[in-house]
Motif scaffolding. Structure first.
Motif, PDB file in Angstrom:
ATOM      1  N   ASP A   1     -43.487 -60.178  65.150  1.00 25.04           N
ATOM      2  CA  ASP A   1     -44.217 -60.668  66.097  1.00 25.04           C
ATOM      3  C   ASP A   1     -45.416 -59.730  66.664  1.00 25.04           C
ATOM      4  O   ASP A   1     -46.404 -60.027  66.884  1.00 25.04           O
TER       5      ASP A   1
ATOM      6  N   ASP B   1     -58.824 -58.351  65.330  1.00 25.09           N
ATOM      7  CA  ASP B   1     -59.676 -59.185  64.860  1.00 25.09           C
ATOM      8  C   ASP B   1     -60.365 -59.868  66.009  1.00 25.09           C
ATOM      9  O   ASP B   1     -61.667 -60.174  65.653  1.00 25.09           O
ATOM     10  N   ALA B   2     -59.955 -59.865  67.222  1.00 29.88           N
ATOM     11  CA  ALA B   2     -60.878 -60.506  68.132  1.00 29.88           C
ATOM     12  C   ALA B   2     -61.788 -59.362  68.566  1.00 29.88           C
ATOM     13  O   ALA B   2     -63.068 -59.820  68.893  1.00 29.88           O
TER      14      ALA B   2
ATOM     15  N   LEU C   1     -48.019 -58.943  64.470  1.00 27.01           N
ATOM     16  CA  LEU C   1     -49.245 -59.784  64.371  1.00 27.01           C
ATOM     17  C   LEU C   1     -50.175 -59.999  65.662  1.00 27.01           C
ATOM     18  O   LEU C   1     -51.443 -60.348  65.591  1.00 27.01           O
ATOM     19  N   GLU C   2     -49.450 -59.664  66.811  1.00 31.64           N
ATOM     20  CA  GLU C   2     -50.120 -59.761  67.918  1.00 31.64           C
ATOM     21  C   GLU C   2     -51.302 -58.527  67.842  1.00 31.64           C
ATOM     22  O   GLU C   2     -52.257 -58.766  68.345  1.00 31.64           O
TER      23      GLU C   2
ATOM     24  N   LYS D   1     -54.221 -59.991  65.797  1.00 30.70           N
ATOM     25  CA  LYS D   1     -54.958 -60.765  66.374  1.00 30.70           C
ATOM     26  C   LYS D   1     -55.983 -60.189  67.309  1.00 30.70           C
ATOM     27  O   LYS D   1     -56.951 -60.449  67.377  1.00 30.70           O
ATOM     28  N   ARG D   2     -55.353 -59.085  68.098  1.00 27.57           N
ATOM     29  CA  ARG D   2     -56.288 -58.385  69.152  1.00 27.57           C
ATOM     30  C   ARG D   2     -57.383 -57.636  68.386  1.00 27.57           C
ATOM     31  O   ARG D   2     -58.688 -57.638  68.578  1.00 27.57           O
TER      32      ARG D   2
END
Length: 68
Positions: free
Chosen positions: A49, A59-60, A52-53, A56-57
């Motif tokens: 996890d 990508d943002a 994955l976090e 995500k950061r």
């Protein structure tokens, strides 16, 4: 003149060479099977996890920064 060389020694060496080659092939095949098994285990492990976090950061941030 009579040739007294014995060609059976050469044939024996050829057979030994073939046996050595076959043994090497079998060894390589066994290594390949083991490597594929290990790779499959790694590929099927879940993604943590935390990782994955991080993705995500990233990508943002990339979306906010716009195209390169």
């Amino acid at each position: 003149m009579i040739d007294s060389t014995d060609s059976s020694g050469a044939r024996g060496a050829d057979r030994k060479g073939e046996a050595d080659l076959e043994e090497a092939r079998l060894r390589q095949q066994a290594i390949g099977v083991k490597l594929r098994h290990m790779f499959d285990e790694v590929v099927n492990e879940p993604v943590p996890d935390e990782f994955l976090e991080i993705l995500k950061r990233a990508d943002a941030k990339a979306a906010l920064d716009g195209p390169a």
